[in-house]
Design an enzyme around this catalytic site. Structure first.
Site, PDB file in Angstrom:
ATOM      1  N   GLU A   1       1.064  -0.407  -5.160  1.00  0.00           N
ATOM      2  CA  GLU A   1       0.165   0.726  -5.398  1.00  0.00           C
ATOM      3  C   GLU A   1       1.059   1.969  -5.434  1.00  0.00           C
ATOM      4  O   GLU A   1       1.380   2.542  -4.397  1.00  0.00           O
ATOM      5  CB  GLU A   1      -0.882   0.851  -4.291  1.00  0.00           C
ATOM      6  CG  GLU A   1      -1.880   1.948  -4.609  1.00  0.00           C
ATOM      7  CD  GLU A   1      -2.468   2.619  -3.363  1.00  0.00           C
ATOM      8  OE1 GLU A   1      -3.476   3.326  -3.509  1.00  0.00           O
ATOM      9  OE2 GLU A   1      -1.908   2.450  -2.274  1.00  0.00           O
TER      10      GLU A   1
ATOM     11  N   ASP B   1       0.826  -1.207   0.000  1.00  0.00           N
ATOM     12  CA  ASP B   1       0.000   0.000   0.000  1.00  0.00           C
ATOM     13  C   ASP B   1       0.860   1.257   0.000  1.00  0.00           C
ATOM     14  O   ASP B   1       1.926   1.310   0.618  1.00  0.00           O
ATOM     15  CB  ASP B   1      -0.893  -0.018   1.252  1.00  0.00           C
ATOM     16  CG  ASP B   1      -1.778   1.203   1.361  1.00  0.00           C
ATOM     17  OD1 ASP B   1      -2.655   1.365   0.501  1.00  0.00           O
ATOM     18  OD2 ASP B   1      -1.575   1.993   2.301  1.00  0.00           O
TER      19      ASP B   1
END
Length: 732
Positions: free
Chosen positions: A465, A412
């Site tokens: 990401e 993330d």
């Protein structure tokens, strides 16, 4: 009455006072067994005990009673026989017999300590934390925690009435690790650490950073977890998963928030087993190749959706015990479906029981808020320059991949890790040693992480990401890349969703937003994400972004899905998107499954299922997903009609042609060039009536004429349905 042992050897009063006041940082210097010329001195600190006796561990006979030498509960005496012993403790309401925690020697090896300090321990989860062990034939739990600046660390729990004076730990000075073996303690015990900071203040009780299990939030204690290996049944999957996750494989990911995919009538989350009973057959039926779970690492606030984790080694207790999660993964593997996890190394919350100022200093984070505080999420940033922190994080990633057999991690917020000035104004960040904005320590972490996982976890994949144009995210580390397997294509998602939100009459002015992604489509190995981030924080649902009346909204969404599934790149869709859920996602409620009583919503679900099937069974749609040569524009410049057409191909396989009409006007006699003449079959039409469309199309089979067009030797004369995507392949 047992014999009272001979008088104790005098203890310096200052040391004794420090012990009973909980200020002694070296408990083994006083407690336990200490050989002397006159025998073995045994001291025990048992606040509240009425009497303490010494028993022979070999025979069980009573060797004598320890005299009380301090009213706070210090007992001490000398026994003539220097042999292993146990303590019998007389409490006001019970008698307890146990081995003395302070009779055991060093627990961690020098090699363990050295490797953790160097950041190279191959299995830190088996070095630190609370681990059931048998030492000298005695079962119990070995505790170890890194707190180098603490003056005293104690294990506290129900077993000692949460009294930090009862079980102070031994400091291994070179590594800053405190250790203690507590005999007869077992799996399931709640515990925390009581830490006295460098200023002698007692900190809020801390959960174990390496805990493998926790209490159910909002409770915050760690739980002693079992260490027996789970008995896996996924040998075939693990042996073959590398082929299923290669860039030439079809990868279609269903993103799930485990706690809210399905909830009961009281809006309670299911257990891992109950969720698997429903989710496994659903994902299998829908044709997704993988699920991706939003973070399951324990987190104090459910509203963070797991993106503010504190227990990087513990599956959330909200859904059951750790073995329940292992069974969940095993069930998916039995069905031939991969399991990916979101993993958050970029920040952690500032809850008092967590990592923040863990030993009274900025241990896991930076001291300077310009490096250690994240302004976007009001959370703390790991100090990637500390070896021990790196070992903690890389150990966590390996733990999920090796212990739980997950097939990959999606990291993330990588962009926030790469740039020191991420989301900061001038003067709010500190340049690197070269004066630049790149976070060199974070870059090193990511490269080492991906290299180590590549070596130790064959077939596992790593996804980033990363929302900027950082070069080489999916390039090999040997060639200067970060080493990820795939990168989320955030640019494609933003551009195409913006285009789709425009009224069709204005789309001619936004045509490039659909084509621009092909300029850089093969710079990285991309995954196309329609994730949870697009249906939260007031953004509404995917279908809610579509313009027009209800019919047009559904048609737009179906056409968009057709464009996405035929576009180069792996696929990801967040739960609820496959049924065109109207409301934006609410983590406290279930997906609106009742919508499937409506044919329009059911039609979208059928379409996603069929798109997954076509994507998986047509090699031309996936073999060249991540490399040039498998895509060619046929029509990329028809702004006036908002039409896009392209060919997907792979060596040795029939080509596939996709045509998208992004206006609500049917286009008749629209000529599209194709590789060769002959019959072409309409293998998918998003306007078909089974999907809720108007059923405009081409009758299933169309014959291509020997009329050159769009750089091809043959062409098709088509009817393009309104707001629809056609997928064609040669043959009948």
């Amino acid at each position: 009455m047992p014999e009272t042992l001979t008088a104790h050897v005098p203890v310096e009063q200052r040391a004794l006072d420090a012990l009973v006041q909980g200020r002694n940082g070296d408990p083994f210097s006083l407690l336990g067994r200490h050989p002397t010329k006159g025998g073995a001195v045994i001291r025990a600190f048992m606040p509240g005990a009425l009497a303490v006796s010494v028993l022979s561990r070999k025979t069980g006979e009573t060797l004598g009673e320890l005299p009380r030498i301090h009213n706070a509960g210090v007992f001490s005496g000398t026994i003539a026989r220097d042999e292993p012993y146990r303590l019998r403790i007389q409490w006001s309401e019970a008698v307890q017999e146990t081995e003395d925690p302070y009779s055991f020697g060093l627990l961690l090896s020098d090699d363990d300590l050295h490797k953790f300090s160097a950041g190279t321990h191959p299995d830190p989860a088996n070095c630190l934390g609370a681990l059931p062990r048998t030492i000298d034939g005695i079962p119990g739990v070995r505790f170890a925690v890194w707190a180098p600046n603490a003056r005293r660390v104690s294990v506290v729990g129900d077993f000692n009435a949460w009294d930090g004076r009862r079980h102070p730990m031994r400091l291994r000075h070179g590594a800053g690790i405190w250790e203690l073996f507590i005999p007869r303690l077992g799996v399931g015990e709640p515990y925390k650490y009581e830490i006295v900071g460098p200023d002698m203040s007692v900190l809020p009780l801390k959960a174990d950073p390496f805990a493998r299990a926790t209490e159910v939030p909002p409770a915050t204690a760690s739980i002693v977890a079992g260490v027996a290996p789970y008995r896996w049944t996924d040998e075939d999957w693990m042996a073959n998963r590398a082929a299923r996750q290669r860039p030439d494989a079809p990868i279609s990911v269903y993103e799930v928030h485990a706690a809210s995919w399905f909830r009961d009538e009281a809006h309670q989350s299911p257990s891992w087993d109950v969720l698997a009973d429903r989710l496994v057959p659903y994902v299998e039926r829908m044709g997704f190749t993988h699920i991706e779970l939003m973070p399951v690492m324990e987190h104090p606030f459910g509203g963070s959706w797991g993106y503010q984790p504190l227990s990087q080694y513990a599956p959330t207790a909200r859904m059951g015990e750790p073995d329940g999660f292992a069974r969940f993964v095993d069930r998916f593997h039995e069905a031939g479906i991969g399991v990916l996890l979101d993993w958050v190394p970029g920040h952690f919350p500032n809850d008092a029981h967590g990592l923040i100022r863990f030993d009274g200093t900025a241990l896991y984070e930076h001291e300077d808020p310009r490096e250690g505080f994240h302004p976007d999420w009001h959370s703390m940033i790991y100090n990637f320059g500390r070896n021990e922190v790196l070992n903690f994080l890389i150990g966590s990633a390996l733990f999920w991949l090796e212990r739980f057999h997950v097939d990959g991690l999606r990291v993330d917020a990588v962009a926030s890790m790469l740039y020191r000035d991420y989301s900061r104004k001038a003067g709010e960040w500190i340049p690197n040693v070269h004066g630049g904005r790149e976070n060199l320590e974070s870059i090193s972490l990511l490269r080492n992480l991906n290299r180590i996982i590549g070596e130790r976890c064959p077939g596992a994949i790593m996804l980033a990401e990363e929302s900027t144009a950082w070069p080489g995210v999916t390039h090999d580390t040997e060639h200067g890349g970060l080493g990820f397997t795939y990168k989320w294509n955030m640019g494609w998602m933003h551009d195409t969703l913006k285009y789709m939100s425009e009224d069709p009459i204005h789309r001619r002015y936004h045509h490039d937003e659909m084509t621009f992604g092909m300029i850089y489509a093969f710079n990285e190995r991309f995954l196309l994400p329609l994730s949870h981030d697009e249906v939260v924080h007031g953004k509404g649902s995917l279908i809610g972004k579509m313009p027009g009346d209800a019919w047009q909204k559904f048609a737009n969404l179906r056409a968009y899905y057709g464009f996405m599934w035929t576009h180069p790149g792996k696929k990801l869709l967040f739960m609820g998107g496959e049924i065109a859920q109207w409301h934006e996602w609410n983590h406290d409620r279930s997906i609106e499954w009742s919508l499937l009583d409506n044919p329009a919503h059911l039609g979208v679900q059928r379409l996603v299922r069929d798109l997954n099937h076509v994507y998986a069974t047509e090699p031309s749609l996936h073999v060249k997903d991540c490399e040039p040569g498998g895509f060619a524009w046929l029509v990329g410049d028809d702004r006036a009609n908002s039409v896009f057409a392209y060919e997907r191909s792979a060596p040795g396989h029939p080509p596939v042609v996709a045509i998208c009409n992004m206006t609500p006007v049917p286009r008749h006699d629209y000529r599209i060039g194709v590789p060769h003449a002959g019959p072409w079959r309409e293998c998918l039409n998003t306007d078909a009536d089974i999907y809720g469309g108007s059923n405009v199309g081409n009758g299933g089979v169309i014959h291509a004429d020997d009329i050159a067009s769009h750089g091809r030797q043959a062409s098709l004369r088509l009817t393009l349905p309104p707001l629809a995507t056609l997928v064609l392949k040669p043959g009948t």
